[in-house]
Scaffold this motif. Structure first.
Motif, short mmCIF file in Angstrom:
data_model
loop_
_atom_site.label_atom_id
_atom_site.label_comp_id
_atom_site.label_asym_id
_atom_site.label_seq_id
_atom_site.Cartn_x
_atom_site.Cartn_y
_atom_site.Cartn_z
N GLN A 194 0.86 12.85 8.99
CA GLN A 194 1.55 12.57 7.73
C GLN A 194 1.64 11.07 7.48
N ARG A 195 1.87 10.30 8.54
CA ARG A 195 1.94 8.84 8.39
C ARG A 195 0.59 8.29 7.91
N GLU A 196 -0.49 8.75 8.52
CA GLU A 196 -1.82 8.28 8.11
C GLU A 196 -2.13 8.66 6.67
N LEU A 197 -1.68 9.84 6.27
CA LEU A 197 -1.86 10.26 4.88
C LEU A 197 -1.09 9.33 3.95
N GLY A 198 0.15 9.02 4.31
CA GLY A 198 0.96 8.12 3.49
C GLY A 198 0.33 6.75 3.36
N LEU A 199 -0.18 6.22 4.48
CA LEU A 199 -0.84 4.91 4.45
C LEU A 199 -2.08 4.93 3.57
N LYS A 225 -2.70 2.72 0.09
CA LYS A 225 -3.89 1.91 -0.16
C LYS A 225 -4.51 2.26 -1.50
N VAL A 226 -4.61 3.55 -1.80
CA VAL A 226 -5.15 3.99 -3.09
C VAL A 226 -4.33 3.43 -4.24
N LEU A 227 -3.01 3.41 -4.07
CA LEU A 227 -2.12 2.96 -5.14
C LEU A 227 -2.12 1.45 -5.33
N GLY A 228 -2.71 0.71 -4.39
CA GLY A 228 -2.83 -0.73 -4.55
C GLY A 228 -1.86 -1.55 -3.73
N PHE A 229 -1.17 -0.94 -2.76
CA PHE A 229 -0.24 -1.67 -1.91
C PHE A 229 -0.98 -2.72 -1.10
N ASP A 230 -0.42 -3.93 -1.02
CA ASP A 230 -1.03 -5.05 -0.30
C ASP A 230 -0.48 -5.08 1.12
N PHE A 231 -1.28 -4.61 2.07
CA PHE A 231 -0.83 -4.55 3.46
C PHE A 231 -0.81 -5.91 4.14
N GLU A 232 -1.39 -6.92 3.52
CA GLU A 232 -1.24 -8.29 4.03
C GLU A 232 0.17 -8.82 3.78
N HIS A 233 0.88 -8.18 2.87
CA HIS A 233 2.22 -8.63 2.51
C HIS A 233 3.22 -7.48 2.52
N GLY A 234 3.05 -6.53 3.44
CA GLY A 234 3.99 -5.42 3.50
C GLY A 234 3.58 -4.41 4.54
N LEU A 253 4.77 -0.12 6.26
CA LEU A 253 5.50 1.15 6.17
C LEU A 253 6.21 1.42 7.49
N ASP A 254 7.50 1.77 7.39
CA ASP A 254 8.29 2.13 8.57
C ASP A 254 9.04 3.44 8.31
N MET A 289 5.22 7.57 -1.96
CA MET A 289 4.66 7.13 -3.24
C MET A 289 5.74 6.50 -4.11
N HIS A 290 6.92 7.09 -4.12
CA HIS A 290 8.03 6.54 -4.90
C HIS A 290 8.34 5.11 -4.44
N GLU A 291 8.50 4.91 -3.15
CA GLU A 291 8.84 3.58 -2.64
C GLU A 291 7.68 2.60 -2.83
N THR A 292 6.45 3.11 -2.82
CA THR A 292 5.30 2.25 -3.10
C THR A 292 5.38 1.71 -4.52
N GLY A 293 5.88 2.53 -5.45
CA GLY A 293 6.05 2.06 -6.82
C GLY A 293 6.99 0.87 -6.89
N HIS A 294 8.11 0.94 -6.15
CA HIS A 294 9.01 -0.21 -6.07
C HIS A 294 8.29 -1.42 -5.49
N ALA A 295 7.53 -1.18 -4.43
CA ALA A 295 6.86 -2.27 -3.73
C ALA A 295 5.82 -2.96 -4.60
N LEU A 296 5.07 -2.19 -5.36
CA LEU A 296 4.05 -2.78 -6.24
C LEU A 296 4.68 -3.74 -7.25
N TYR A 297 5.84 -3.37 -7.76
CA TYR A 297 6.56 -4.24 -8.69
C TYR A 297 6.91 -5.56 -8.02
N GLU A 298 7.49 -5.48 -6.82
CA GLU A 298 7.87 -6.70 -6.10
C GLU A 298 6.65 -7.56 -5.77
#
Length: 496
Positions: free
Chosen positions: A209-214, A218-227, A229-230, A263-272
């Motif tokens: 499930q964690r790998e699926l979330g990650l 990535k698909v949604l555009g989260f920048d892992f150089e600056h964030g 998942l825990d 996905m919900h929290e990723t939406g918050h993160a993309l904004y930041e």
């Protein structure tokens, strides 16, 4: 030069806020239980330093002087926003802040104990004191801002939001939903009679499930150089734009809870992550309030994550990580993520019934702040609205009624509207994008969110706090807050 002094102050406050954020994140994610007392002291100490520096008398002098320096464009707007935050910080006397802190700390502690025991009478004295303090705060803020008392509280969460705008929108939405919910339930029952709801049967390994979330992040555009998942007890998004932390929680018997939460929290993160870096140390560069923030998380969770077009891409990806779902169809998934089921608990509510939970709280807390309702009246008032709006009674079950949320025990009055305002704003943003890009769902079928993120970066993220909440939405979507767009969205999705 006053501008330079404020700029230097901003850099110092940003550094302190960075430290405060990560003390709190570590507490939620990895701090051992025995570290709580000293961690609380550390967080409180940093918060006190931030408040002391932000509210120092010379800051007011610098702001007044800066307004005389002939600044233009973003610099002039930066001074306006800094002053708004300064007034918000300084309008409450120190003795009041101490009383409020004591009341809310006691209130939260009493709430935790009494809710677990379903003990309304035990909780009531603490709540009465919190309501008294909230009324006093509303008056102090009203005197400092010139707004009506409840509007002055709203301003803390959604600058520019006013009851005069929200009331007719919520009234329209409430009237619609009271008739729409039974209609959806009837259609849903008929659909399930033809094809029964397929049970979600695990176990679904947490590592998978964690790998699926990650992968979805990535698909949604989260920048892992600056964030990163825990895991935490309550999912959240925190940190600073250059180091964003999001958390989720997993259940082995259900893969959708963690996936949609991530996905919900990723939406918050993309904004930041999309905020303008050059203004990060000024209030101008911060996110524009809770409703706009919620609109970004709900845009990802609802407009993308519950969109049938997206699942044409997502389901094969899910099956790669969770092969036990190999014989599942898109309709099997949609039956779960679009399930409508009226219930007592706000945080568990579906997209259709959730606004009624918010409107109920919005109506009640206005009456509480105005002194037209007392805390002792809450169980009956709550029950009457729950029966009217959702056909459920909570009269003998206060833990699932007026005791279910931490917001009021914590003194956060006027926060609740942000959730449904955000849902409405997300639907308006989606409608605006569809108008500009009618083929956007083809992108979702390919798992390509590039154009969606580019639009939101241009219209929402990069704007930060340059505009009030209403002005930002008007500029982004071409219309003010509009219940009809959200209503059209619900009709199209839930009467499919």
């Amino acid at each position: 030069m006053s501008w330079q002094k404020l700029d230097e102050l901003g850099h110092g406050l940003e550094a302190l806020s960075h430290a405060q954020n990560f003390l709190s994140i570590d507490e939620a994610v990895s701090m051992p239980a025995g570290g709580g007392e000293k961690r609380a002291e550390a967080v409180a100490a940093v918060a006190a330093i931030i408040h002391e520096r932000m509210t120092a008398p010379q800051v007011g002098d610098w702001l007044e002087a800066a307004k005389q320096e002939g600044l233009e464009g973003d610099k002039a707007r930066a001074i306006e926003e800094f002053e708004r935050v300064y007034v918000s910080q300084t309008c409450l006397p120190a003795d009041f802040v101490r009383r409020k802190t004591l009341a809310t700390m006691r209130g939260e502690q009493t709430w935790r104990k009494c809710r677990a025991e379903n003990d309304w009478n035990g909780f009531l004295p603490a709540l009465e004191e919190i309501v008294k303090v909230a009324r006093e705060e509303s008056q102090l803020r009203a005197e400092a801002t010139g707004f009506a008392p409840y509007d002055a509280l709203l301003e803390q969460f959604d600058p520019g939001a006013r009851t005069a705008t929200i009331d007719p929108v919520f009234d329209r939405l409430k009237g619609f939903l009271k008739d729409f919910v039974p209609e959806v339930l009837e259609a849903q029952e008929a659909r399930h009679a033809r094809r029964p709801l397929r049970p979600v049967e695990g176990p679904f390994p947490i590592a998978a499930q964690r790998e699926l979330g990650l992968a979805m992040m990535k698909v949604l555009g989260f920048d892992f150089e600056h964030g990163r998942l825990d895991v935490s007890y309550h999912p959240f998004c925190g940190g600073v734009p250059t180091d964003i932390r999001i958390t989720t929680r997993y259940r082995e018997d259900d893969f959708l809870t963690a996936l949609m939460g991530t996905m919900h929290e990723t939406g918050h993160a993309l904004y930041e992550q999309g905020l303008p870096a050059e203004w990060s140390h000024w209030p101008l560069g911060h996110a524009r309030g809770m409703a706009v923030h919620e609109s970004q998380s709900l845009f990802v969770e609802k407009q993308i994550g519950r969109n049938p077009a997206f699942w044409e891409f997502a389901l094969p990806e899910v099956k790669k990580h969770l092969p036990m779902l190999d014989d599942w169809s898109i309709e099997d998934v949609l039956d779960h993520i679009l399930l409508v089921k009226p219930g007592f608990i706000r945080v568990d509510a579906d997209e259709v019934t959730y606004p009624l939970h918010i409107i109920l709280r919005y109506e009640i807390e206005q009456l509480l702040i105005a002194g037209e309702m007392q805390a002792a009246d809450l169980p009956e008032a709550w029950d009457a609205r729950m029966r009217d709006y959702l056909g459920l009674s909570t009269l003998d079950n206060p833990k699932d009624g007026p005791m279910q949320d931490v917001h009021w025990p914590g003194g956060a009055f006027a926060y609740f509207p942000s959730y449904t305002l955000g849902a409405i704003m997300a639907s308006q943003q989606w409608a605006a994008i569809n108008s500009e890009m009618p083929d956007i769902e083809d992108d979702l079928r390919r798992g390509d969110v590039t154009r969606l993120n580019d639009w939101r970066r241009d219209h929402i993220w990069s704007k930060a706090s340059r505009l009030s909440t209403p002005d930002l939405m008007q500029a982004a979507t071409g219309s003010p807050l509009d219940a009809e767009v959200f209503i059209d969205h619900l009709k199209a999705r839930y009467l499919r």
